[in-house]
Design an enzyme around this catalytic site. Structure first.
Site, PDB file in Angstrom:
ATOM      1  CB  SER A  24     -12.379  -5.886  -2.932  1.00 18.67           C
ATOM      2  OG  SER A  24     -11.718  -5.674  -1.707  1.00 18.67           O
TER       3      SER A  24
ATOM      4  CG  ASP B  49      -8.644  -6.171  -3.224  1.00 17.78           C
ATOM      5  OD1 ASP B  49      -9.383  -6.134  -4.218  1.00 17.78           O
ATOM      6  OD2 ASP B  49      -8.929  -5.653  -2.132  1.00 17.78           O
TER       7      ASP B  49
END
Length: 313
Positions: A43, A173
């Site tokens: 991320s 993510d």
């Protein structure tokens, strides 16, 4: 010796590891990326890892967060309140525009470091991990756009919409599977790269650590209404400790250094941009504290140059 850098996810809290690394660079007079054989990031940590691999200094990456963070996480609070029940909190376009401003049309294969950047395939539920061509089996990812890789690993559910890759794969993510990617990093080093476990030195950077707080859940058999807002924190905490335990078991406890300072609950948020100066200051103070420890382990001499199995034409 093989040196590994692993960077957690955490939204705007990525300012902490970016600041930490920028202070290390100030002391070295050189980019920190030159000292690592493998960089793994999830991320926001994935964005930092991509930047380092492409030759940006940690200072330049920190500037990116300071300049673009308030724009990426800007929005009408009333509209955000309405949207959170049916749509993602933020539009992905400001993030994409910011990423394009620094990465432009660069490809993953332009990285000077071995990189591992995780995301999750929503179509199949399988992990979808982008990797540089550091193994003969890795045949395609090096051609991927860095912007696409960054958008995939940072598409945090509820915050940003699912990212659909140019090939049509719905991705979210990487924090859903490896918000703390240090275990993934060590598995890659031993399982894919065949590096001896005794040769590994691992620096794991978090984005600060909050205490787990489940309140009455420790004492009573409470239901969905109580656990729903807490369960993500439970899973993330468990994943982080599990990942760290995996890394320590495989590489040896003495070979894994974890830096993620404990803070008060609710002190920082994934999208609370007003705390950027505090996160920057915390990164600087932690770097000052840990520099005598990490310098002799990670920063005495540059790593060997990475030679990928496949190169862009």
């Amino acid at each position: 010796m093989k040196r590994i850098l692993a960077i957690d996810g955490g939204g705007i809290k990525g300012v902490f590891p970016a600041s930490f690394l920028s202070v290390i660079e100030d002391s070295l007079g050189d980019n920190v990326s030159h000292y690592f054989d493998l960089i793994v990031g999830t991320s926001t940590g994935g964005i930092i890892a991509l930047g380092l691999g492409l030759g940006f200094s940690a200072r330049e990456i920190l500037d990116f967060y300071e300049h673009h963070g308030p724009v990426i996480f800007r929005g009408n609070r009333v509209w955000q309140f309405i949207r959170k029940f049916g749509w993602s909190k933020y539009n992905q376009e400001p993030l994409k525009k910011a990423l394009c401003s620094i990465f432009a049309d660069k490809k993953l294969g332009e990285s000077k470091n071995r990189l591992v950047i995780p995301s999750l395939n929503l179509e199949t539920g399988e992990v979808y991990i982008y990797k540089t061509a550091h193994h003969p089996r890795f045949e395609r990812d090096y051609k991927e756009s860095v912007v696409d890789v960054a958008l995939a690993t940072s598409a945090a559910p509820t915050y940003f919409p699912t990212y659909r890759s140019p090939a049509g794969v719905p991705l979210i993510d990487g924090g859903t599977l490896a918000n703390n990617p240090v275990g993934l990093a060590v598995v890659e080093a031993i399982g894919a790269l065949n590096w001896p476990r005794e040769s590994l030195k691992v620096l794991s950077l978090g984005c600060t650590t909050e205490p787990l707080n489940v309140g009455w859940g420790r004492h009573f058999a409470l239901g969905l209404g109580y656990w729903a807002p807490k369960i993500v924190d439970v899973f993330m905490t468990a994943q982080s400790f599990g990942s760290l335990g995996t890394a320590a078991l495989l590489a040896g406890h003495e070979n894994v250094i974890r830096i993620s300072p404990p803070i008060g609950r609710g002190r920082f948020g994934l999208d609370v941009v007003r705390e950027i100066p505090s996160l920057k200051g915390l990164g600087a103070s932690e770097a000052r504290k840990y520099l005598p420890t990490v310098r002799p382990i990670f920063f005495e001499s540059p790593a060997e140059q990475f030679e990928p199995y496949r190169k862009l034409e």
